[in-house]
Enzyme design. Sequence first.
Site, PDB file in Angstrom:
ATOM      1  N   LYS A  24      22.950  18.524 -30.625  1.00  0.00           N
ATOM      2  CA  LYS A  24      23.396  18.178 -31.972  1.00  0.00           C
ATOM      3  C   LYS A  24      24.150  16.854 -31.877  1.00  0.00           C
ATOM      4  O   LYS A  24      25.089  16.717 -31.099  1.00  0.00           O
ATOM      5  CB  LYS A  24      24.320  19.269 -32.507  1.00  0.00           C
ATOM      6  CG  LYS A  24      24.599  19.169 -34.008  1.00  0.00           C
ATOM      7  CD  LYS A  24      23.366  19.511 -34.843  1.00  0.00           C
ATOM      8  CE  LYS A  24      23.722  19.679 -36.317  1.00  0.00           C
ATOM      9  NZ  LYS A  24      24.481  20.923 -36.573  1.00  0.00           N
ATOM     10  N   HIS A  25      23.705  15.880 -32.645  1.00  0.00           N
ATOM     11  CA  HIS A  25      24.334  14.549 -32.645  1.00  0.00           C
ATOM     12  C   HIS A  25      24.427  13.984 -31.223  1.00  0.00           C
ATOM     13  O   HIS A  25      25.470  13.480 -30.803  1.00  0.00           O
ATOM     14  CB  HIS A  25      25.709  14.606 -33.297  1.00  0.00           C
ATOM     15  CG  HIS A  25      25.664  15.032 -34.730  1.00  0.00           C
ATOM     16  ND1 HIS A  25      24.850  14.438 -35.664  1.00  0.00           N
ATOM     17  CD2 HIS A  25      26.324  16.021 -35.393  1.00  0.00           C
ATOM     18  CE1 HIS A  25      25.005  15.018 -36.834  1.00  0.00           C
ATOM     19  NE2 HIS A  25      25.887  15.988 -36.703  1.00  0.00           N
ATOM     20  N   ASN A  37      34.885  11.597 -22.834  1.00  0.00           N
ATOM     21  CA  ASN A  37      35.161  12.429 -21.664  1.00  0.00           C
ATOM     22  C   ASN A  37      34.459  13.772 -21.815  1.00  0.00           C
ATOM     23  O   ASN A  37      34.511  14.370 -22.878  1.00  0.00           O
ATOM     24  CB  ASN A  37      36.659  12.660 -21.508  1.00  0.00           C
ATOM     25  CG  ASN A  37      37.393  11.431 -20.987  1.00  0.00           C
ATOM     26  OD1 ASN A  37      36.955  10.816 -20.028  1.00  0.00           O
ATOM     27  ND2 ASN A  37      38.517  11.099 -21.610  1.00  0.00           N
ATOM     28  N   HIS A  75      28.839   6.699 -22.413  1.00  0.00           N
ATOM     29  CA  HIS A  75      29.572   6.205 -23.590  1.00  0.00           C
ATOM     30  C   HIS A  75      28.628   5.918 -24.755  1.00  0.00           C
ATOM     31  O   HIS A  75      27.431   5.896 -24.594  1.00  0.00           O
ATOM     32  CB  HIS A  75      30.326   4.924 -23.221  1.00  0.00           C
ATOM     33  CG  HIS A  75      31.460   5.188 -22.278  1.00  0.00           C
ATOM     34  ND1 HIS A  75      31.614   4.502 -21.091  1.00  0.00           N
ATOM     35  CD2 HIS A  75      32.476   6.074 -22.333  1.00  0.00           C
ATOM     36  CE1 HIS A  75      32.694   4.945 -20.474  1.00  0.00           C
ATOM     37  NE2 HIS A  75      33.237   5.898 -21.206  1.00  0.00           N
TER      38      HIS A  75
END
Length: 526
Positions: free
Chosen positions: A279-280, A420, A526
């Site tokens: 999801k996302h 993180n 990231h």
Amino acid sequence: MTDLVYIGRALLSVSDKTGLLDLARALHDRGIELISTGGTANALRADGMPVRDVSEITGFPEMMDGRVKTLHPNVHGGLLALRDDDEHLLAMAAHGIEPIDLLVVNLYPFEATVARGGSYEDCIENIDIGGPAMIRAAAKNHRFVNVVTDVQDYPALLAELDAHDGATGLAFRQKLALTAYARTAAYDSAVSGWMAQTLGEVPRYRSFAGTLSSHLRYGENPHQAAAFYTDGSARPGVATARQWQGKELSYNNINDTDAAFELVAEFPADDTPAVAIIKHANPCGVATGATLAEAYARAYDCDRTSAFGGIVALNRPLDGPTAEKIAEIFTEVVIAPGADDAAKSVFAAKKNLRLLTTLGLPDPRAPGLAVRQVSGGFLVQDKDTAEVPELKVVTKRQPTEAEMADALIAWKVAKHVKSNAIVYVKDAATVGIGAGQMSRVDSTRIAARKAEDAAEAMGLPAPLTKGCAAASDAFFPFADGVEVLAAVGATCVIQPGGSVRDAEVIEAADRLGLAMIFTGQRHFRH
């Protein structure tokens, strides 16, 4: 003053002969003289069409195994001459140069040669020289010359000729020129990229290219225009998948589906059934099981709320029982190496669900590049293809066999979670995932809270994390993160190590009775 240009002479030289004969016949029927090279000329003659060899135009035979055939003033002069410039016209007349009004060229199959694993020599021989030179010449002179580089444009060319009684308009020629320059740029990009990879060099100039696959309704948000381009590689995934049903994929669908499939590929199909729910772009549940249906159920249980409207990726062909479980909630996309008829039948009733099949899994160890645009430039790095490294147990207590197995799964999943990242795994299934937090301790707590929510949803006593293995994508800078892990019931931790406070972190793990494994390798995402 009209912008129409009538076509009297065409030069055809194509490697991909798809549609060639139909196009040539249509041009011939419109009274257009045909000039051609080598294999293209032979194909036209075999079909009974009159054609002049380019060697007749240049006065030189094709030579050096076809390396030299169109690099000649009689060809490039015919393409580049300005028809409204008296000096150009006088030069043409003085040197017997005939105008060429239409150039149809597609290039040597360099990209295909690389994709099939051709040798260095084969790849070099499939670098086209004369083709790009002619294309660029014709595109530069698009005020007077039409240049077609793509089979897809053959029907549009004929329609334009019909619309203008054998002529083309400037706007049409401009679009052809744009496609032509984009094609040669993409071709050169493929060559330079291949050489950089082959030689192991970081090139001074870097370019990337793709082929338009589809116009998307919009990007991440409705106010952003977007399109999907493919890079021509054979890597199994969303770009090469077959869509069996459902509406077209959106920008976010494509991004999330790619993330899901790359994650599930970490689990080899011949090992054990595995399922990842995304999801996302972040995993909300990953698990293995005795069957795909069991693996899906266990992945779903990790975060039932987030799984709604998510993307499901499987490492084996989808079967009917698994499809029935997936169909119990709204799911955006399901991607798998294949799907049986029973699964397709189940999904047929879900008109908005997209089913994609790929005929294989991507190799998570295959080299590739990751690119990200920044203001004024872009960052390029190797894809994170690292295998599980040599492990080092740094605590007094050794992990059990079960803890080690769960730790390795957690480590694989953490690689695909935004930093993180903290991942809890128990009995080969994620039970809590914390993603994208500025503080690693916050990710640790969020993962624990997710586990509490999962327990409540299933009506089970918390914590599900009791006896689990935890993975951190990067080192713990302080002992507080390890203390939170122990508080929620984790008994084993896998992390890169490398902090200046490693000794404090290890001491905390020993004090709390945890087993801790160092990988010596981090997985920032990231």
